[in-house]
Design a protein around this motif. Sequence first.
Motif, PDB file in Angstrom:
ATOM      1  N   GLY A   1      15.119 -11.800  -2.189  1.00  0.00           N
ATOM      2  CA  GLY A   1      14.507 -12.778  -1.308  1.00  0.00           C
ATOM      3  C   GLY A   1      13.008 -12.865  -1.405  1.00  0.00           C
ATOM      4  O   GLY A   1      12.384 -13.689  -0.738  1.00  0.00           O
ATOM      5  N   LEU A   2      12.390 -12.025  -2.268  1.00  0.00           N
ATOM      6  CA  LEU A   2      10.929 -11.960  -2.306  1.00  0.00           C
ATOM      7  C   LEU A   2      10.332 -12.218  -3.680  1.00  0.00           C
ATOM      8  O   LEU A   2       9.167 -12.584  -3.779  1.00  0.00           O
ATOM      9  N   GLY A   3      11.095 -12.017  -4.745  1.00  0.00           N
ATOM     10  CA  GLY A   3      10.563 -12.249  -6.077  1.00  0.00           C
ATOM     11  C   GLY A   3      11.060 -11.233  -7.080  1.00  0.00           C
ATOM     12  O   GLY A   3      12.160 -10.689  -6.938  1.00  0.00           O
ATOM     13  N   ASP A   4      10.212 -10.952  -8.081  1.00  0.00           N
ATOM     14  CA  ASP A   4      10.580  -9.979  -9.098  1.00  0.00           C
ATOM     15  C   ASP A   4      10.022  -8.611  -8.729  1.00  0.00           C
ATOM     16  O   ASP A   4       9.539  -8.398  -7.608  1.00  0.00           O
ATOM     17  N   ILE A   5      10.083  -7.657  -9.676  1.00  0.00           N
ATOM     18  CA  ILE A   5       9.598  -6.301  -9.404  1.00  0.00           C
ATOM     19  C   ILE A   5       8.142  -6.313  -8.954  1.00  0.00           C
ATOM     20  O   ILE A   5       7.770  -5.657  -7.967  1.00  0.00           O
ATOM     21  N   LYS A   6       7.301  -7.073  -9.663  1.00  0.00           N
ATOM     22  CA  LYS A   6       5.875  -7.081  -9.338  1.00  0.00           C
ATOM     23  C   LYS A   6       5.587  -7.627  -7.946  1.00  0.00           C
ATOM     24  O   LYS A   6       4.542  -7.325  -7.353  1.00  0.00           O
ATOM     25  N   SER A   7       6.523  -8.413  -7.390  1.00  0.00           N
ATOM     26  CA  SER A   7       6.309  -8.964  -6.039  1.00  0.00           C
ATOM     27  C   SER A   7       6.285  -7.861  -4.988  1.00  0.00           C
ATOM     28  O   SER A   7       5.779  -8.070  -3.880  1.00  0.00           O
ATOM     29  N   ILE A   8       6.805  -6.693  -5.315  1.00  0.00           N
ATOM     30  CA  ILE A   8       6.766  -5.567  -4.375  1.00  0.00           C
ATOM     31  C   ILE A   8       5.319  -5.233  -4.019  1.00  0.00           C
ATOM     32  O   ILE A   8       5.004  -4.912  -2.874  1.00  0.00           O
ATOM     33  N   ALA A   9       4.439  -5.316  -5.014  1.00  0.00           N
ATOM     34  CA  ALA A   9       3.032  -4.959  -4.794  1.00  0.00           C
ATOM     35  C   ALA A   9       2.308  -5.962  -3.905  1.00  0.00           C
ATOM     36  O   ALA A   9       1.342  -5.605  -3.218  1.00  0.00           O
ATOM     37  N   SER A  10       2.741  -7.198  -3.887  1.00  0.00           N
ATOM     38  CA  SER A  10       2.052  -8.227  -3.097  1.00  0.00           C
ATOM     39  C   SER A  10       2.745  -8.533  -1.769  1.00  0.00           C
ATOM     40  O   SER A  10       2.211  -9.279  -0.946  1.00  0.00           O
ATOM     41  N   THR A  11       3.911  -7.943  -1.546  1.00  0.00           N
ATOM     42  CA  THR A  11       4.637  -8.138  -0.287  1.00  0.00           C
ATOM     43  C   THR A  11       4.206  -7.075   0.712  1.00  0.00           C
ATOM     44  O   THR A  11       4.225  -5.883   0.403  1.00  0.00           O
ATOM     45  N   THR A  12       3.809  -7.496   1.907  1.00  0.00           N
ATOM     46  CA  THR A  12       3.407  -6.507   2.906  1.00  0.00           C
ATOM     47  C   THR A  12       4.607  -5.667   3.327  1.00  0.00           C
ATOM     48  O   THR A  12       5.745  -6.160   3.358  1.00  0.00           O
ATOM     49  N   PHE A  13       4.333  -4.424   3.666  1.00  0.00           N
ATOM     50  CA  PHE A  13       5.439  -3.567   4.080  1.00  0.00           C
ATOM     51  C   PHE A  13       6.085  -4.098   5.356  1.00  0.00           C
ATOM     52  O   PHE A  13       7.285  -3.915   5.589  1.00  0.00           O
ATOM     53  N   GLN A  14       5.309  -4.817   6.192  1.00  0.00           N
ATOM     54  CA  GLN A  14       5.868  -5.367   7.431  1.00  0.00           C
ATOM     55  C   GLN A  14       6.933  -6.422   7.139  1.00  0.00           C
ATOM     56  O   GLN A  14       7.924  -6.542   7.859  1.00  0.00           O
ATOM     57  N   ASP A  15       6.719  -7.222   6.080  1.00  0.00           N
ATOM     58  CA  ASP A  15       7.645  -8.310   5.749  1.00  0.00           C
ATOM     59  C   ASP A  15       8.808  -7.860   4.874  1.00  0.00           C
ATOM     60  O   ASP A  15       9.804  -8.575   4.732  1.00  0.00           O
TER      61      ASP A  15
END
Length: 455
Positions: free
Chosen positions: A278-292
């Motif tokens: 629901g958020l993107g690829d592996i690299k999206s983990i780095a740009s997704t806030t932990f709250q979201d």
Amino acid sequence: MFVQRGSSRSRVALAGALSVGLVFGLSACGDSDDDTGADTGASAAAIDCSPYTAFGDLKGKTVTIYTGIVTPEDTPHKESYVPFEKCTGVTVKYEGDKAFETQILVRAEAGNPPDIAYVPQPGLLQNLVKTGKAVEAPPEVAANVDKFWGPDWKAYGTVDGKFYAAPLGANVKSLVWYSPKEFADKGYQIPTTLDELKALSDKIVADGGKPWCAGIASGEATGWPVTDWMEDFMLRLSGAEAYDKWVKHEIPFNGPEATQALDGVGAYLKNDQYVNGGLGDIKSIASTTFQDAGLPILEGQCSLHRQASFYAANFPAGTKVAKDGDVYAFYLPGKDATSKPVLGGGEFVLAFSDRPEVKAFQTYLSSDVWANTKAKLSSGWVSANKGLDPANLTNPIDQLSASILQDPNAQFRFDGSDMMPGAVGANSFWKQATAWIIGQDTKTTLDNIEKSWPK
């Protein structure tokens, strides 16, 4: 409870959880029937005053507390002291300060410490003892800790073989959030081993889903959720003894144990079949806030999210957090079904005075009576005190955390990065973990952290 650390990591991570705790805490309190405004439902309950008679006549005495737990989260703490005050005639004066972690050392070294401090890290506790101003815990407190806590907890309050500080509150980080409805609809079972967790992840992939969602963005503290993942896997794959040595740098940060742990995390977070639902690829983990990061569970876009008990506060208002609710959590399993490594945090009660009234109050705080009184007053708080009745806790995640902490097989370990030198635990570990998420290999990541360890 929670770890009140000076970094932006804990300030941001805990803000939501604490505000939720306030809501539940206030709902548990009765109206004041005392002109001090301090009386509550908890204070009205009679407690056995006999444990405090041994300390003599304490009427008119005062005990001061200094802590990083501030308004409004301090309200349930203050209310929990009322039964002791009524028993003994002691007045407890509470001082909360966001700058506690730096100021408590300043005050201790200047010879102006409080009677009692709530200390949120074992390392800080050791530094305070080294000032020479702290006093050993009285025998009554040691007896309570031997009765109500496991040896792992007592060890964190012990410095150079002398016992100083009883545990107070605790939090659990070894949790995986999920949707009970999805599990019921699809026939998924709560895993009891790491192999079962991997098999569940593969099953979700086979069913067309992305099992995991994650996010590590947290301002200057970006990367800290990876450190928690790695610490959990260090505990599970190499055991508590190796974990302790790694945290103390008695084995290298880039040794085989750490390599196995980070690669174990990579099997989840760097697996493009597993993340980032629901958020993107592996690299999206780095740009997704932990709250979201865990919110896609509610939309059915991912099934699993590893995060601490305080994450409950990040779900939208109206979300039911329960076994039969919109979202709940399960214990991140160990290698086998009997081993129960637990990663978390907590606080310790350190005294700088051995006056009778201080020792009496320490005894109260280390008792099952105080733990149950406090539990009835606030949500988002739990203790590893084995005398705590989980039925007195006011929400299901607190009850789950208590059951994990009270498990006789639990091996509790403090968050490792909180105990490492700041140059590592609050700097290189976070930064290199972020670089690892966006493509850096394991060896380079661990080598760079090892190089940063102060000589």
